[in-house]
Design a protein around this motif. Sequence first.
Motif, PDB file in Angstrom:
ATOM      1  N   GLY A 136      93.014  52.647 -59.900  1.00  0.00           N
ATOM      2  CA  GLY A 136      92.211  53.987 -59.021  1.00  0.00           C
ATOM      3  C   GLY A 136      90.717  53.428 -58.518  1.00  0.00           C
ATOM      4  N   ASP A 137      90.077  54.597 -59.018  1.00  0.00           N
ATOM      5  CA  ASP A 137      88.609  54.458 -58.788  1.00  0.00           C
ATOM      6  C   ASP A 137      87.921  53.188 -59.470  1.00  0.00           C
ATOM      7  N   ARG A 138      87.454  52.249 -58.819  1.00  0.00           N
ATOM      8  CA  ARG A 138      86.979  50.875 -59.330  1.00  0.00           C
ATOM      9  C   ARG A 138      85.478  51.256 -59.970  1.00  0.00           C
ATOM     10  N   GLU A 139      84.902  51.626 -59.107  1.00  0.00           N
ATOM     11  CA  GLU A 139      83.338  52.034 -59.743  1.00  0.00           C
ATOM     12  C   GLU A 139      83.289  52.918 -60.959  1.00  0.00           C
ATOM     13  N   ALA A 140      84.280  53.760 -61.008  1.00  0.00           N
ATOM     14  CA  ALA A 140      84.486  54.963 -62.189  1.00  0.00           C
ATOM     15  C   ALA A 140      84.858  54.017 -63.288  1.00  0.00           C
ATOM     16  N   PHE A 141      85.692  52.947 -63.139  1.00  0.00           N
ATOM     17  CA  PHE A 141      86.309  52.348 -64.035  1.00  0.00           C
ATOM     18  C   PHE A 141      85.040  51.388 -64.753  1.00  0.00           C
ATOM     19  N   GLU A 142      84.508  50.723 -63.828  1.00  0.00           N
ATOM     20  CA  GLU A 142      83.409  50.035 -64.318  1.00  0.00           C
ATOM     21  C   GLU A 142      82.244  50.750 -65.051  1.00  0.00           C
ATOM     22  N   ARG A 143      81.956  51.984 -64.739  1.00  0.00           N
ATOM     23  CA  ARG A 143      80.989  52.830 -65.221  1.00  0.00           C
ATOM     24  C   ARG A 143      81.435  53.072 -66.862  1.00  0.00           C
ATOM     25  N   SER A 144      83.001  53.040 -66.934  1.00  0.00           N
ATOM     26  CA  SER A 144      83.421  53.724 -68.306  1.00  0.00           C
ATOM     27  C   SER A 144      83.999  52.329 -69.061  1.00  0.00           C
ATOM     28  N   ARG A 145      83.713  51.336 -68.532  1.00  0.00           N
ATOM     29  CA  ARG A 145      84.581  50.264 -68.993  1.00  0.00           C
ATOM     30  C   ARG A 145      84.085  49.723 -70.564  1.00  0.00           C
ATOM     31  N   ASP A 146      82.662  50.131 -70.816  1.00  0.00           N
ATOM     32  CA  ASP A 146      82.288  49.710 -72.087  1.00  0.00           C
ATOM     33  C   ASP A 146      82.674  50.734 -73.155  1.00  0.00           C
ATOM     34  N   GLY A 162      98.338  54.368 -58.517  1.00  0.00           N
ATOM     35  CA  GLY A 162      99.693  54.153 -58.662  1.00  0.00           C
ATOM     36  C   GLY A 162      99.947  52.888 -59.518  1.00  0.00           C
ATOM     37  N   SER A 163      98.963  51.976 -59.535  1.00  0.00           N
ATOM     38  CA  SER A 163      99.282  50.575 -59.898  1.00  0.00           C
ATOM     39  C   SER A 163      99.445  50.467 -61.309  1.00  0.00           C
ATOM     40  N   ALA A 164      98.558  51.176 -62.181  1.00  0.00           N
ATOM     41  CA  ALA A 164      98.542  50.896 -63.558  1.00  0.00           C
ATOM     42  C   ALA A 164      99.942  51.686 -63.921  1.00  0.00           C
ATOM     43  N   ALA A 165     100.480  52.691 -63.528  1.00  0.00           N
ATOM     44  CA  ALA A 165     101.659  53.185 -63.801  1.00  0.00           C
ATOM     45  C   ALA A 165     102.748  52.182 -63.591  1.00  0.00           C
ATOM     46  N   LEU A 166     102.614  51.488 -62.380  1.00  0.00           N
ATOM     47  CA  LEU A 166     103.664  50.618 -62.154  1.00  0.00           C
ATOM     48  C   LEU A 166     103.673  49.336 -62.994  1.00  0.00           C
ATOM     49  N   TYR A 167     102.942  48.645 -63.200  1.00  0.00           N
ATOM     50  CA  TYR A 167     102.499  47.768 -64.230  1.00  0.00           C
ATOM     51  C   TYR A 167     103.146  48.293 -65.634  1.00  0.00           C
ATOM     52  N   ASP A 168     102.800  49.513 -66.213  1.00  0.00           N
ATOM     53  CA  ASP A 168     103.086  50.104 -67.413  1.00  0.00           C
ATOM     54  C   ASP A 168     104.466  50.159 -67.544  1.00  0.00           C
ATOM     55  N   LEU A 169     105.251  50.856 -66.315  1.00  0.00           N
ATOM     56  CA  LEU A 169     106.645  50.946 -66.552  1.00  0.00           C
ATOM     57  C   LEU A 169     107.382  49.591 -66.521  1.00  0.00           C
ATOM     58  N   ALA A 170     106.886  48.772 -65.463  1.00  0.00           N
ATOM     59  CA  ALA A 170     107.620  47.329 -65.513  1.00  0.00           C
ATOM     60  C   ALA A 170     107.601  46.779 -66.850  1.00  0.00           C
ATOM     61  N   LEU A 171     106.456  46.746 -67.614  1.00  0.00           N
ATOM     62  CA  LEU A 171     106.277  46.190 -68.981  1.00  0.00           C
ATOM     63  C   LEU A 171     107.256  46.921 -69.845  1.00  0.00           C
ATOM     64  N   LEU A 172     107.297  48.446 -69.918  1.00  0.00           N
ATOM     65  CA  LEU A 172     108.275  48.927 -70.658  1.00  0.00           C
ATOM     66  C   LEU A 172     109.808  48.598 -70.385  1.00  0.00           C
TER      67      LEU A 172
END
Length: 289
Positions: A136-146, A162-172
């Motif tokens: 999703g929001d890359r800048e927000a992720f970078e701010r929150s990463r630590d 939607g990418s994280a959910a796609l990977y999550d469900l693929a791994l599940l």
Amino acid sequence: MHSDTTVSVLGLGAMGHALARAFLDAGHPTTVWNRTPGRAAGLDGARVAGSAAEAVAASPLVVVCLVDPDAADAVLASTGTAPAGRTVVDLTNTSPGRARDRAHDLSARGASAVDGGIMATPPMIGGPYAMLLLSGDREAFERSRDVLSALGETRFVGDDPGSAALYDLALLSGMYGMFGGALHAFGLARSSGLRAAELAPMLEDWLRAMLTGLKDTAAEVDDGATGPATSPLAMQAAGFVNLRTAATELGMRNDLLAGIGGLIDEAVAAGHGDEDIAAVAGLLRSTSR
Ligand code: FVH
């Protein structure tokens, strides 16, 4: 860039509680909220908010972890204007489409939206094997990463919410396939008077050996076969008959293997009998999108 490491956690089920515990252990001032009161027991040092809106207002970073996206919809809808200016990381298990809807709604309300999938069980949170998939929001992720790294390894998998959910469900999906096969194997063992624990070490070695070919199977799914099949589907279909017969002989249900067995037969009937198992992937799309 905010350097405030204050965080709020919405949802104190088994996972939300573990997330809050890990934030507290890492020294982040943590506000928590749960629909049913009294679930903050053991979270010494946490501030308990009286409403979801109050919890959202308390921190620049808000982590949501509820049972399903309907619950997350209901809780976030109740927070009114509180999400404006906040980064909301929704770790509730969801589908790619619903993750995009969530991001759209939060953005419209002035929040930065990150969606995530947790690849860990609650006791693993904060330990070396916990992994979070985020998108999703890359800048927000970078701010929150630590701050988020208190929970485990953080992997950003794309700007599409939607990418994280796609990977999550693929791994599940891979995990459930493995458990389905293993539970059928244990059923065969127990129906024959063996303990599942007697079979488990041999099964583990076998699955590890089969995993060595996983990347080759993926390449074949992507690009097609580059040589003759080593285990053609016609042979596998003939062998699968024995799996069904054994289940019948032992009085066992065959549900866990029925899906893949039926697809192998279908692939053979469609003319793929001389191809490897990767050919089954070509049958899976149910629409023409
Ligand atoms: N636990 C696990 O092994 C897995 C590991 C991978 C990630 N999942 C996902 O994490 C989400 C939360 O799972 P959880 O284990 O915390 O689930 P529960 O212990 O069942 O807690 C559920 C929480 O959701 C709240 N809740 C349910 N319905 C509502 C609602 N309509 N409105 C507000 N809150 C709701 C519930 O609250 P309460 O029942 O205590 O009032 C709990 O806080 C999930 O997406 C997993 O797939 C976990």
